[in-house]
Design a protein around this motif. Structure first.
Motif, short mmCIF file in Angstrom:
data_model
loop_
_atom_site.label_atom_id
_atom_site.label_comp_id
_atom_site.label_asym_id
_atom_site.label_seq_id
_atom_site.Cartn_x
_atom_site.Cartn_y
_atom_site.Cartn_z
N ASP A 34 -44.77 -33.51 -19.16
CA ASP A 34 -43.88 -33.68 -20.30
C ASP A 34 -43.02 -32.43 -20.46
N THR A 35 -41.71 -32.56 -20.33
CA THR A 35 -40.81 -31.43 -20.51
C THR A 35 -40.33 -31.35 -21.96
N GLY A 36 -40.99 -32.06 -22.84
CA GLY A 36 -40.66 -32.04 -24.26
C GLY A 36 -41.60 -31.15 -25.04
N ARG A 37 -41.92 -31.59 -26.23
CA ARG A 37 -42.77 -30.79 -27.13
C ARG A 37 -44.12 -30.43 -26.53
N GLY A 38 -44.68 -31.32 -25.74
CA GLY A 38 -46.03 -31.10 -25.23
C GLY A 38 -46.14 -30.03 -24.16
N LEU A 39 -45.15 -29.97 -23.26
CA LEU A 39 -45.19 -29.08 -22.10
C LEU A 39 -46.56 -29.12 -21.42
N CYS A 40 -46.99 -30.34 -21.13
CA CYS A 40 -48.27 -30.53 -20.47
C CYS A 40 -48.28 -31.88 -19.74
N PRO A 41 -49.21 -32.05 -18.81
CA PRO A 41 -49.32 -33.35 -18.13
C PRO A 41 -49.94 -34.39 -19.05
N PHE A 42 -49.56 -35.63 -18.83
CA PHE A 42 -50.16 -36.74 -19.56
C PHE A 42 -50.09 -37.97 -18.67
N GLU A 43 -50.87 -38.96 -19.02
CA GLU A 43 -50.91 -40.18 -18.22
C GLU A 43 -49.89 -41.18 -18.73
N ARG A 44 -49.07 -41.67 -17.81
CA ARG A 44 -48.10 -42.71 -18.13
C ARG A 44 -47.69 -43.37 -16.83
N LYS A 45 -47.96 -44.64 -16.70
CA LYS A 45 -47.65 -45.36 -15.47
C LYS A 45 -46.27 -46.00 -15.50
N GLU A 46 -45.79 -46.36 -16.68
CA GLU A 46 -44.51 -47.06 -16.76
C GLU A 46 -43.38 -46.07 -17.13
N ALA A 47 -42.82 -45.49 -16.10
CA ALA A 47 -41.67 -44.60 -16.24
C ALA A 47 -40.71 -44.93 -15.10
N LYS A 48 -39.44 -44.63 -15.32
CA LYS A 48 -38.41 -44.95 -14.33
C LYS A 48 -37.86 -43.69 -13.70
N PHE A 49 -37.36 -43.83 -12.48
CA PHE A 49 -36.63 -42.73 -11.86
C PHE A 49 -35.29 -42.61 -12.56
#
Length: 139
Positions: free
Chosen positions: A35-50
């Motif tokens: 996450d390059t937003g507020r979290g600045l950490c990895p998280f699980e998410r399978k449904e994302a687009k290029f």
């Protein structure tokens, strides 16, 4: 991380169901995104687009991952604001060397951005940092 994943080192975006904004991050594997937003950490998410339309200007995945690691040193303490400095600015800076947010472009004059939606100082700050610690990660 899984460097054999098609999503590894790629700029990804997604929308949450009740959210009008697109969110951005860097793929780490088939299941995880940084996450390059507020979290600045990895998280699980399978449904994302290029992110479309950046292949001709995006760095290679391994280089993007290395730029991500360095960006954390530079931008970890920057204040996150939805229009002024957000996940799209940082994600695009890491992946394409352009700290641009198309979602903020219409309000550029209110948030000290360029008319294209670019953050005015992030590129120079990141470039100067990389020049000192990892010059090969600059363009």
């Amino acid at each position: 991380m899984n460097s054999s994943s098609e999503r590894y080192g790629r700029l990804l975006n997604w929308q949450n169901p009740s959210d009008p904004f697109w969110h951005y991050g860097i793929g780490l594997s088939d299941t995880h995104i940084f996450d390059t937003g507020r979290g600045l950490c990895p998280f699980e998410r399978k449904e994302a687009k290029f992110v479309a339309g950046i292949d001709h200007i995006a760095f290679e995945p391994e280089r993007i991952i290395e730029r991500l690691k360095q960006a954390l040193h530079v931008f970890a303490d920057w204040e996150y604001t939805i229009p002024g400095w957000n996940c799209e600015h940082l994600g695009r800076l890491i992946a394409t060397d352009k700290p641009r947010c198309y979602q903020s472009r219409a309000l550029w004059f209110l948030f000290d951005l360029t008319p294209e939606g670019d953050h005015k100082t992030a590129h120079q700050i990141f470039r100067a940092y990389l020049e000192k610690v990892a010059p090969s990660l600059n363009q």
